[in-house]
Design a protein around this motif. Structure first.
Motif, mmCIF file in Angstrom:
data_model
loop_
_atom_site.group_PDB
_atom_site.id
_atom_site.type_symbol
_atom_site.label_atom_id
_atom_site.label_comp_id
_atom_site.label_asym_id
_atom_site.label_seq_id
_atom_site.Cartn_x
_atom_site.Cartn_y
_atom_site.Cartn_z
ATOM 1 N N VAL A 21 69.471 42.663 20.399
ATOM 2 C CA VAL A 21 69.770 42.888 18.987
ATOM 3 C C VAL A 21 71.011 42.074 18.605
ATOM 4 O O VAL A 21 72.063 42.203 19.240
ATOM 5 C CB VAL A 21 70.036 44.386 18.701
ATOM 6 C CG1 VAL A 21 70.328 44.597 17.213
ATOM 7 C CG2 VAL A 21 68.856 45.239 19.155
ATOM 8 N N PHE A 22 70.855 41.229 17.582
ATOM 9 C CA PHE A 22 71.978 40.497 16.991
ATOM 10 C C PHE A 22 72.094 40.954 15.541
ATOM 11 O O PHE A 22 71.436 40.401 14.656
ATOM 12 C CB PHE A 22 71.725 38.986 17.034
ATOM 13 C CG PHE A 22 72.023 38.326 18.340
ATOM 14 C CD1 PHE A 22 73.184 37.582 18.513
ATOM 15 C CD2 PHE A 22 71.146 38.436 19.414
ATOM 16 C CE1 PHE A 22 73.459 36.957 19.716
ATOM 17 C CE2 PHE A 22 71.410 37.822 20.622
ATOM 18 C CZ PHE A 22 72.574 37.074 20.776
ATOM 19 N N LEU A 25 72.619 38.316 12.867
ATOM 20 C CA LEU A 25 71.524 37.365 12.656
ATOM 21 C C LEU A 25 70.254 38.062 12.180
ATOM 22 O O LEU A 25 69.227 37.408 11.992
ATOM 23 C CB LEU A 25 71.228 36.606 13.964
ATOM 24 C CG LEU A 25 72.382 35.798 14.560
ATOM 25 C CD1 LEU A 25 71.947 35.166 15.885
ATOM 26 C CD2 LEU A 25 72.862 34.734 13.581
ATOM 27 N N ASP A 26 70.342 39.386 12.034
ATOM 28 C CA ASP A 26 69.180 40.188 11.654
ATOM 29 C C ASP A 26 68.024 39.948 12.632
ATOM 30 O O ASP A 26 66.869 39.825 12.236
ATOM 31 C CB ASP A 26 68.741 39.883 10.215
ATOM 32 C CG ASP A 26 67.889 41.002 9.634
ATOM 33 O OD1 ASP A 26 68.029 42.149 10.100
ATOM 34 O OD2 ASP A 26 67.067 40.730 8.727
ATOM 35 N N LEU A 27 68.366 39.863 13.928
ATOM 36 C CA LEU A 27 67.360 39.635 14.973
ATOM 37 C C LEU A 27 67.246 40.881 15.841
ATOM 38 O O LEU A 27 68.255 41.443 16.272
ATOM 39 C CB LEU A 27 67.763 38.436 15.831
ATOM 40 C CG LEU A 27 66.794 38.027 16.953
ATOM 41 C CD1 LEU A 27 66.837 36.517 17.177
ATOM 42 C CD2 LEU A 27 67.137 38.742 18.271
ATOM 43 N N ARG A 28 66.021 41.293 16.074
ATOM 44 C CA ARG A 28 65.763 42.467 16.904
ATOM 45 C C ARG A 28 64.451 42.247 17.659
ATOM 46 O O ARG A 28 63.392 42.142 17.044
ATOM 47 C CB ARG A 28 65.677 43.722 16.033
ATOM 48 C CG ARG A 28 65.548 45.042 16.825
ATOM 49 C CD ARG A 28 65.417 46.226 15.864
ATOM 50 N NE ARG A 28 66.508 46.251 14.897
ATOM 51 C CZ ARG A 28 67.690 46.822 15.115
ATOM 52 N NH1 ARG A 28 67.925 47.436 16.260
ATOM 53 N NH2 ARG A 28 68.630 46.791 14.190
ATOM 54 N N TRP A 29 64.525 42.144 18.982
ATOM 55 C CA TRP A 29 63.335 41.990 19.809
ATOM 56 C C TRP A 29 63.179 43.196 20.721
ATOM 57 O O TRP A 29 64.151 43.638 21.352
ATOM 58 C CB TRP A 29 63.426 40.750 20.691
ATOM 59 C CG TRP A 29 63.221 39.442 19.975
ATOM 60 C CD1 TRP A 29 62.454 39.218 18.874
ATOM 61 C CD2 TRP A 29 63.807 38.177 20.309
ATOM 62 N NE1 TRP A 29 62.509 37.890 18.513
ATOM 63 C CE2 TRP A 29 63.328 37.231 19.367
ATOM 64 C CE3 TRP A 29 64.673 37.743 21.314
ATOM 65 C CZ2 TRP A 29 63.685 35.883 19.408
ATOM 66 C CZ3 TRP A 29 65.035 36.403 21.358
ATOM 67 C CH2 TRP A 29 64.546 35.492 20.417
ATOM 68 N N SER A 30 61.975 43.708 20.811
ATOM 69 C CA SER A 30 61.666 44.738 21.795
ATOM 70 C C SER A 30 61.556 44.058 23.160
ATOM 71 O O SER A 30 61.517 42.816 23.257
ATOM 72 C CB SER A 30 60.345 45.420 21.456
ATOM 73 O OG SER A 30 59.271 44.494 21.612
#
Length: 548
Positions: A21-22, A25-30
């Motif tokens: 989760v960043f 950067l509005d990045l979220r990976w499972s």
């Protein structure tokens, strides 16, 4: 296991949980998505031509691509070489040459650092080279440069790089994966030495996975935990205790910003309900003393790691009471030890967590020996801390003599640190044999800085010494003897350093002397320079020296 086997198992067991989760950067990976992204990068690396055991450099701040490359290079049997993002041309050229880096991933710029510009200084042919087909006289092994952010002359962009992997036969990836052994070197991390330039510490899959596993066990980490990682990836703290440990346990990696920012860190803890926080003491102090500290809900915090330099007891109390991290732990180690040797447990008393660095991790032997005789000392006596077991590095890259100096014939790694052991088995670090300064958790080695200062035409001799500092633990001072008839100011010395060596290596204090205090054999007495600096600057209270 190797990295890929462990990550695959985690992705299968906790596929829908957050992996990376960043918030900024509005990045979220499972974990399922993260594992798939790692595979995309691994396939692209194969198509790019990266071979097994090839050294792949990563020179960037804390970005998503850094973590992807950490696991993707491991998956295909390549070796990731961590390059400090604070490096300038002089340091970068040394590491690119010494590490035999064939493929380099780098970012474009951050704040005052122009990475493309710095690389151009050491690789003049890059701008006129077709992307991916570099031929450099000064760096003959370097063939490919890929920008993880932005576009640079002679480089592949990240998107172009990823597109290469689309047509890679899955069987080729499986074949590469199957050939990776847990005893293979997976990572080379550069750490400066007393002999001057940095040394490449070779660490294996087994070294790092075992360390990450035991460190997580000391903190009681589970898949429900969310770890805030504001420390840099290029250091073991970030990429072993941070990203790798999370992947082992299925915990979430939460990255507040590209580099440490106290406000972004506090915001990430609140927004992501982080349960663990990492940092060196100065990082925790920066958050506690931030004027907006009281605006944030940190009630989710439970544990974490404070490492890098001794923690003042009042700082630890504030972390426990004001930040709520009641189960925070203290860890001690060095890069050559993957990195943790000893660590406190969440259940240890506050006194143990402040006054000691804990007990050895499972599976490690620790002893304290007389630095001169090599014999073990009696209980309670000071000596050099040495460790043997799964954490010990494979050796320094292309430096067999230095490796032999660091590791005894029977496998004991010399830490260079002085320590004592308490009756109940806890260890205390009491000093350093190494000529090293720890500034805000960053290991700085005087010899490297001294050698650089000797390139100044007006400087005859340079001695760098650490002086006590309330905020960073230690600050650099330099004691200069000028060439006959020359004059130099403090500001001119600092200006000479700026842009040529990393900012944290620029001495805060500059002293000019005619001669140094010497031993009878002619060696400089650095402890006397330290005493002189403390007296001249009035640092007795910071150094813990009682005055009349």
């Amino acid at each position: 296991m190797n990295f890929e086997q462990k990550l695959r198992r985690t992705a299968e067991a906790h596929g829908e949980r957050d992996a990376l989760v960043f918030p900024g950067l509005d990045l979220r990976w499972s974990y399922r998505e993260f594992h798939a992204e790692v595979e995309r990068v691994a396939r692209a690396l194969i198509r790019l031509g990266v071979e097994p055991r090839e050294h792949v450099g990563i020179w960037a701040t804390n970005l998503p691509q850094w973590v992807l490359l950490q696991f993707a290079t491991a998956r295909i049997g390549a070796v990731l070489v961590n390059i400090n993002p604070a490096y300038r041309a002089h340091e970068l050229q040394y590491v690119l040459e010494q590490a035999d880096i064939a493929t380099l991933f780098l970012t474009d710029r951050f704040k005052h650092s122009d990475y493309f510009g710095i690389l151009a200084q050491v690789c003049h042919e890059l701008a006129d080279s077709p992307p991916g087909r570099l031929e450099s006289a000064s760096l003959p092994r370097l063939r490919r440069c890929i920008s993880v952010k932005g576009a640079g002359a002679g480089m592949l962009s990240w998107d172009h790089f990823l597109a290469l992997g689309r047509d890679v036969d899955p069987a080729r990836l499986e074949e590469r994966e199957a050939a990776v052994d847990p005893e293979d070197v997976v990572n080379v991390q550069y750490t400066s030495g007393t002999t001057g330039f940095p040394k490449g510490v070779q660490l294996t899959h087994r070294n790092l996975l075992t360390n990450a596993t035991h460190v997580g066990e000391r903190m009681g980490i589970t898949p429900a935990d969310r770890v805030c990682i504001p420390v840099p990836f290029y250091h073991c703290f970030g990429c072993v205790l941070g990203t790798l440990m999370c992947a082992v346990y299925g915990a979430a990696m939460v990255i507040p910003a590209e580099v440490f920012d106290p406000l972004a860190t506090l915001g990430a803890i609140q927004r992501e309900r982080c349960t663990a926080l990492y940092g060196v003491p100065s990082m925790f102090i920066a958050q506690l003393e931030h004027p907006r500290f009281g605006e944030f809900d940190l009630s989710s915090l439970r544990t974490g790691i404070m490492a890098g330099s001794p923690c003042p007891i009042e700082v630890m109390r504030r972390v426990v009471e004001r930040m709520g991290a009641r189960e925070i732990t203290i860890a001690y180690g060095l890069t050559e030890a993957s990195p943790v040797i000893t660590q406190t447990r969440t259940t240890d008393s506050l006194e143990h967590r402040v006054g000691t660095v804990g007990r050895p991790l499972a599976g490690l032997e620790v002893r304290i020996v007389d630095p001169d005789s090599g014999e073990e000392v009696e209980q309670g006596r000071q000596g050099e801390l040495q460790v043997r077991g799964h954490c010990v590095m494979k050796g320094y890259y292309r430096q067999p003599e230095e490796t032999a100096e660091a590791i005894t014939p029977d496998g004991w790694l010399r830490s260079g640190d002085l320590a004592t052991r308490t009756e109940d088995g806890f260890y205390k670090i009491t000093g350093r044999i190494k000529d090293m300064v720890i500034r805000g958790g960053e290991n700085l080695y005087p010899r490297e800085i001294e050698e650089f200062l000797h390139t100044h035409p007006k400087i005859a001799e340079a001695q760098v010494v650490g002086l006590p500092d309330e905020k960073y633990g230690e600050e650099l001072s330099v004691w200069l003897v000028l060439r006959e008839g020359q004059t130099l100011t403090q500001e001119e010395v600092r200006e000479f350093c700026k842009g040529r060596i990393s900012h944290q290596k620029v001495p805060r204090y500059v002293f000019f002397v005619r001669e140094y205090p010497l031993t009878v054999t002619g060696k400089v007495q650095k402890f006397r320079l330290r005493e002189m600096g403390i007296e001249e600057l009035g640092l007795e209270a910071v150094a813990g020296i009682e005055t009349a």
